[in-house]
Structure formats: structure tokens, C-alpha cells
Design a protein around this motif. Sequence first.
Motif, mmCIF file in Angstrom:
data_model
loop_
_atom_site.group_PDB
_atom_site.id
_atom_site.type_symbol
_atom_site.label_atom_id
_atom_site.label_comp_id
_atom_site.label_asym_id
_atom_site.label_seq_id
_atom_site.Cartn_x
_atom_site.Cartn_y
_atom_site.Cartn_z
ATOM 1 N N GLU A 41 1.162 -5.766 -1.282
ATOM 2 C CA GLU A 41 1.910 -6.625 -1.860
ATOM 3 C C GLU A 41 2.894 -5.663 -2.871
ATOM 4 O OE1 GLU A 41 -1.101 -8.903 -3.703
ATOM 5 O OE2 GLU A 41 -1.178 -10.229 -2.025
ATOM 6 N N LYS A 42 2.255 -4.657 -3.481
ATOM 7 C CA LYS A 42 3.021 -3.740 -4.526
ATOM 8 C C LYS A 42 4.086 -3.208 -3.784
ATOM 9 C CE LYS A 42 2.349 0.292 -7.165
ATOM 10 N NZ LYS A 42 1.400 1.373 -7.943
ATOM 11 N N TRP A 43 4.053 -2.761 -2.416
ATOM 12 C CA TRP A 43 5.237 -1.971 -1.986
ATOM 13 C C TRP A 43 6.115 -3.037 -1.240
ATOM 14 C CZ3 TRP A 43 6.748 2.872 -3.283
ATOM 15 C CH2 TRP A 43 6.137 3.519 -3.833
ATOM 16 N N GLN A 44 5.667 -4.246 -0.878
ATOM 17 C CA GLN A 44 6.137 -5.138 0.176
ATOM 18 C C GLN A 44 6.173 -4.505 1.572
ATOM 19 O OE1 GLN A 44 7.256 -8.447 -0.293
ATOM 20 N NE2 GLN A 44 5.935 -7.871 -1.992
ATOM 21 N N CYS A 45 4.886 -3.919 1.826
ATOM 22 C CA CYS A 45 4.761 -3.174 3.184
ATOM 23 C C CYS A 45 3.640 -3.594 3.881
ATOM 24 C CB CYS A 45 4.571 -1.547 2.945
ATOM 25 S SG CYS A 45 4.269 -0.539 4.381
ATOM 26 N N ASP A 46 3.487 -3.972 5.023
ATOM 27 C CA ASP A 46 2.403 -4.456 5.926
ATOM 28 C C ASP A 46 1.826 -3.582 6.891
ATOM 29 O OD1 ASP A 46 4.341 -4.394 7.788
ATOM 30 O OD2 ASP A 46 4.185 -6.382 8.467
ATOM 31 N N GLY A 60 -3.451 -2.031 8.079
ATOM 32 C CA GLY A 60 -2.636 -3.263 7.385
ATOM 33 C C GLY A 60 -3.559 -4.474 6.755
ATOM 34 N N PRO A 61 -3.275 -5.237 6.128
ATOM 35 C CA PRO A 61 -4.083 -6.334 5.624
ATOM 36 C C PRO A 61 -4.171 -7.112 6.585
ATOM 37 C CG PRO A 61 -1.840 -6.388 4.636
ATOM 38 C CD PRO A 61 -1.957 -5.088 5.427
ATOM 39 N N ARG A 62 -3.192 -7.494 7.691
ATOM 40 C CA ARG A 62 -3.389 -8.454 8.687
ATOM 41 C C ARG A 62 -3.293 -8.120 10.014
ATOM 42 N NH1 ARG A 62 -0.069 -9.932 4.625
ATOM 43 N NH2 ARG A 62 1.800 -8.912 5.573
ATOM 44 N N GLN A 63 -3.941 -6.776 10.233
ATOM 45 C CA GLN A 63 -4.109 -6.372 11.549
ATOM 46 C C GLN A 63 -5.374 -5.549 11.662
ATOM 47 O OE1 GLN A 63 -0.578 -3.524 11.960
ATOM 48 N NE2 GLN A 63 -2.287 -1.930 11.983
ATOM 49 N N ALA A 64 -6.027 -5.409 12.769
ATOM 50 C CA ALA A 64 -7.308 -4.323 13.003
ATOM 51 C C ALA A 64 -6.815 -2.836 13.006
ATOM 52 C CB ALA A 64 -7.562 -4.728 14.378
ATOM 53 N N PRO A 65 -7.454 -2.317 12.513
ATOM 54 C CA PRO A 65 -6.918 -0.895 12.407
ATOM 55 C C PRO A 65 -6.950 -0.014 13.707
ATOM 56 C CG PRO A 65 -9.222 -0.999 11.741
ATOM 57 C CD PRO A 65 -8.773 -2.541 11.979
#
Length: 257
Positions: A41-46, A60-65
Motif C-alpha cells: 500500500e505504501k509503494w502502490q506495488c503488488d 505479493g499480498p495477493r499471490q502465493a510466493p
Amino acid sequence: MMVTTSEQPTAGQVERAKHLADKLKLTYAHRGKITLKQLSEKWQCDRFVRVDREGYQLVGPRQAPFYFHPSMAYIRVQRMMQGDWSDGLCRASEAETGDHVLDCTMGLASDSIVFSYLTGQQGRVTALEAEPVIHAIVQEGLARYTTEEADINDAMRRIVCVQQDHQSYLQAQPDNSQDIVYFDPMFRKTDVASASMSPLRDIADHRPLSLAVVEEAQRVARKCVVMKESRYSKEFERLGFHRIIPSGKTAYGVIRL
């Protein structure tokens, strides 16, 4: 995409992350004590390449590593160590101790590991990967990951990883400079269901092989050119692979030289 570290990183991890960011031409995002979601959220990067004590991971916050693991290569080599030589790649390539192998599509390096074991300490396996992030994660994993089998660890360490597309690399090679040239354009296949591969789909090279590339491979190879594809793929015929060796749902096409 950016490069970061685990939470509360050591000074060494921060230094490694900054070096990796420079190498990949990405921005380094200081992690500190915040969560991955907060960092996103801080860097607007997923999506981030994370450096931690285990190595490099694509997270990423919405993906499996995504991280390096020898996966099925470990099991395949163990079978060979027990005298089972029925592996499709082994049968198709007929790789021997001392052979020089060029794996044009490294990906997760599973087949490179198998080749490295087959060719032994006197052999040489060069693995090409066009995508810099995949190359960095897998190269680091091959250098650091440790299994319970010393022979498999040695096989991983011997692989030479090169970040370059296979067409330009092949064009620069002398005639008959490799024994075996290998292709597995796995990211072109839409039916590859492995969850470990899904984070890589939008950064991997999806282009099909060209006839010109296969012709270059035949010039460079001394023994054979091998391609892995779906068992009933029309790519074999299109690219001139007429000897087909089935292996489960997949198959290996071979051009003997």
C-alpha cells in the motif's frame, strides 16, 4: 515490481537486497517492521522480490510466493540413483557422463538438475533464462539450496546459469559446441496447472519456438536436439521433431544429428 527484505532484516540482507535491486534495475523498498500488505500500500506495488535468509522469493499480498525448490527433479534423480533409468528426459537425450548440455529454457531448472546429474563432474550444463527475475531467483536457489543428497547438491552447484534469450545465445555459439541442446517452452502451455508456476506467468517468455531457432540448435548440437511438449502437440511436426518419446501426459521430440 520492487526489491525488499523480510521483516526486521539483518544488515546483510539489506545489503544483498540493494545489490539485487541494482542488478535487476528495480527500486529498493525499505521494509522495516511493516507487513507486506502495508509495504504494498505504501509503494502502490503488488509484487516484490524479497531477500531473506532462505534466498530470493517473488511475493505479493495477493499471490502465493514463488521460490526455488528442486521439486520433482529431486525425486527423478533419486530414482536414477536407485538404478531406475526410465525417466523420459534420460531416454530421449541419452545424455552421458561428460556431455555438454545447453538448456535453452531454464525456468525452474528441474531438467537442468537432471542433466547435471546425468553428465556428472566431467560434464557441463549451461542453463539460459531470458527473464531477469526468474534467473536471479533460480540461480540463487541452485547455489544455496541444500537437500539430504550430496550428489543432488553437487549437481545443482555445477549448473552455469546465463541470463540471455536462447536465440541470441545460440547464434553466437560455434558449430558442434554442445552435445545436447534442449527446449521446454513450458510457459507457452496454458494447461500447466502447477501453483508454483502461476506467479511467473505474466513475466515469463511465452513465445513459441521458431523454426530458425531449432535450426540454430541443430548447428550448435553435436548429438541431438530435444524438445519437451504436450504428448499430442503439433509443435513436434511443425519444428521437425519426428522421433517422439512419450512420457506420461508429455512427450520428448528428438532430432538426432
